[in-house]
Scaffold this active site. Structure first.
Site, PDB file in Angstrom:
ATOM      1  N   CYS A   1      -8.463  10.512 -18.229  1.00 54.94           N
ATOM      2  CA  CYS A   1      -7.386  10.947 -17.347  1.00 54.94           C
ATOM      3  C   CYS A   1      -6.143  10.071 -17.411  1.00 54.94           C
ATOM      4  CB  CYS A   1      -7.894  11.027 -15.910  1.00 54.94           C
ATOM      5  SG  CYS A   1      -9.214  12.250 -15.722  1.00 54.94           S
TER       6      CYS A   1
ATOM      7  N   HIS B   1      -1.830   7.921  -8.752  1.00 54.33           N
ATOM      8  CA  HIS B   1      -2.853   8.765  -9.377  1.00 54.33           C
ATOM      9  C   HIS B   1      -3.344   9.754  -8.325  1.00 54.33           C
ATOM     10  CE1 HIS B   1      -5.903   9.923 -12.233  1.00 54.33           C
ATOM     11  NE2 HIS B   1      -6.846   9.747 -11.317  1.00 54.33           N
TER      12      HIS B   1
ATOM     13  N   GLU C   1      -6.855   2.622  -5.490  1.00 57.54           N
ATOM     14  CA  GLU C   1      -5.440   2.617  -5.841  1.00 57.54           C
ATOM     15  C   GLU C   1      -4.597   1.960  -4.755  1.00 57.54           C
ATOM     16  OE1 GLU C   1      -2.260   5.786  -7.676  1.00 57.54           O
ATOM     17  OE2 GLU C   1      -4.039   6.532  -6.650  1.00 57.54           O
TER      18      GLU C   1
ATOM     19  N   LYS D   1      -0.568  15.533  -7.391  1.00 52.69           N
ATOM     20  CA  LYS D   1      -1.811  16.286  -7.567  1.00 52.69           C
ATOM     21  C   LYS D   1      -2.121  17.123  -6.332  1.00 52.69           C
ATOM     22  CE  LYS D   1      -4.098  13.136 -10.836  1.00 52.69           C
ATOM     23  NZ  LYS D   1      -3.132  12.014 -10.846  1.00 52.69           N
TER      24      LYS D   1
ATOM     25  N   HIS E   1      -5.267  18.327 -10.721  1.00 53.86           N
ATOM     26  CA  HIS E   1      -5.548  17.251 -11.670  1.00 53.86           C
ATOM     27  C   HIS E   1      -5.879  17.866 -13.028  1.00 53.86           C
ATOM     28  CE1 HIS E   1      -6.731  13.692 -13.584  1.00 53.86           C
ATOM     29  NE2 HIS E   1      -7.668  13.236 -12.766  1.00 53.86           N
TER      30      HIS E   1
ATOM     31  N   PHE F   1     -11.976   8.186 -15.959  1.00 53.38           N
ATOM     32  CA  PHE F   1     -13.393   7.941 -16.174  1.00 53.38           C
ATOM     33  C   PHE F   1     -13.563   7.058 -17.402  1.00 53.38           C
ATOM     34  CE2 PHE F   1     -15.131  12.047 -14.014  1.00 53.38           C
ATOM     35  CZ  PHE F   1     -14.809  11.507 -12.780  1.00 53.38           C
TER      36      PHE F   1
END
Length: 423
Positions: A170, A310, A321, A342, A347, A406
């Site tokens: 990502c 993010h 975050e 997002k 996403h 990930f």
């Protein structure tokens, strides 16, 4: 010590949920609307998560021939459309300086949609172990190798310089632009067509994220399904899309009198070497990437005017975050606006980093910070200024955009206005 060279952003192209093309995309974000809805690409009834942010994309309207639409995976179609818009926005004709033009395209899951479709076709819906390749499309090989994305964008741009696909989950969209910056710093190219694409809305992807409970099970009101930093958040909304930025060396942009939208002044990534999907709560690895990117940009924490988060809407990511921003920005963390787009466009895995960078450039252009939609019940553990619900008019000279993927990937990119106005 001399600051590392920056790259000039001279063109943007976007294919996003709720807005194909830069004007429609930016209108969606600044209005605070959401593009999340019940999945239409397949029957979502058997799945835990039944919502997604889909692109209303017409290949013919994007200038793709019927033959190209038939041979290209949906993600490749997005990449070509975004690249064409970005090159036109930059005023660069395809093939203008082929040997000095490079391509850097990110993707997390490659040609997932087409691979799954063809497997279903040749296996009789998954019933047969031995499959007959004669039932597959003749260009099946292209779906197996994500390098086709770089190839198609290179053909679109007439680029004969370095070409690569960056796949770091990502963070791919941020890392592809960071690679473009590196090519310019190293003198390998004068122009880099950089961005990312993904079209993962398919049964296999839905099943994978269902298995680890990463996506939201909310389907009562799809428009409210993505709720980053909200106390009630319960996972991310799967999406698709692409964005491409035209990067140039500042000298090349100046020689041709290009309009410069922003500078990519710093980019750094880290890996936490910790867990496939888990994150330490202290945000140390993301903070290390932020610190490095700020140092490259010769930017102090208090110079950041906006943090594009993010903000996936998972419990652990939003906490991680928030901790990273506090760790790197110190007391300024509570003064700077932070938001997650997002909440509006979902996403799109590897593509989202480039889509977010496009939003950052537009935020600087118009001095507008896009909001975090659906943030109605703040989480006490996420206690920064997340610009809830409504866009905010604010001077934006320097932006920090961060991503988490990930595998433990953490990336930070710093964008600056070409000529920062005096405070």
């Amino acid at each position: 010590m001399t600051a590392p060279a920056a790259a000039a952003v001279t063109g943007l192209g976007v294919v996003a949920p709720g807005g194909v093309g830069v004007p429609a995309f930016w209108d969606l974000l600044t209005s605070g609307r959401t593009a999340t809805r019940t999945i239409t690409a397949f029957d979502p009834a058997p799945f835990r998560s039944r919502v997604a942010a889909e692109c209303d994309f017409d290949p013919s309207a994007a200038g793709l021939s019927p033959a190209d639409a038939a041979r290209l995976d949906r993600a490749a179609q997005f990449a070509v459309a975004a690249a064409r818009e970005a090159l036109a926005d930059a005023g660069i004709a395809p093939g203008a300086d082929p040997e000095r033009t490079a391509v850097s395209i990110g993707s997390a899951v490659g040609c997932t949609t087409s691979l799954e479709r063809e497997y279903v076709r040749v296996s009789g819906g998954g019933r047969h172990w031995e499959v007959d390749h004669a039932y597959a499309v003749p260009h099946l090989y292209d779906f197996h190798v994500p390098s086709t994305f770089a190839r198609e964008v290179a053909w679109t741009a007439g680029a004969e310089g370095p070409a690569a696909v960056v796949s770091t989950g990502c963070t791919s969209g941020l890392d592809a632009v960071a690679h473009g910056l590196a090519l310019i710093r190293e003198g390998e190219a004068d122009v880099v067509v950089a961005g990312a694409t993904d079209a993962p809305i398919s049964p296999i992807t839905a099943a994978c994220f269902d298995a680890i409970r990463a996506t939201t099970p909310s389907d009562g009101d799809p428009a409210r399904a993505s709720r980053p930093f909200d106390r009630t958040r319960d996972g991310f909304v799967l999406a698709e899309g692409a964005a491409v930025l035209v990067l140039e060396s500042t000298a090349h942009a100046a020689r041709r009198g290009a309009r410069v939208l922003a500078h990519v002044s710093g980019a750094a990534n880290r890996c936490n070497a910790f867990h496939m999907t888990g994150l330490r709560p202290d945000g140390r690895e993301m903070s290390a990437a932020i610190d490095d990117a700020l140092a490259q940009a010769r930017t102090a924490p208090e110079d950041i005017d906006y943090v594009n988060a993010h903000g996936s809407g998972t419990k652990q990511n939003d906490r991680h975050e928030t901790a990273a921003v506090k760790r790197s920005l110190g007391h300024h963390a509570h003064a700077v606006p932070v938001s997650s787009i997002k909440s509006m466009v979902g996403h799109s895995l590897g593509a989202i980093g480039s889509i977010e960078l496009a939003a950052c450039v537009l935020a600087m252009r118009d001095d507008v910070v896009p909001p975090t939609a659906n943030l109605t019940e703040p989480d006490p553990e996420c206690d920064l200024d997340y610009v809830p619900l409504t866009a905010r008019d604010q001077r934006v000279d320097t932006v920090l955009s961060v991503g988490s993927g990930f595998g433990g990937f953490q990336t930070a990119v710093v964008l600056t206005r070409p000529e920062r106005r005096p405070s």
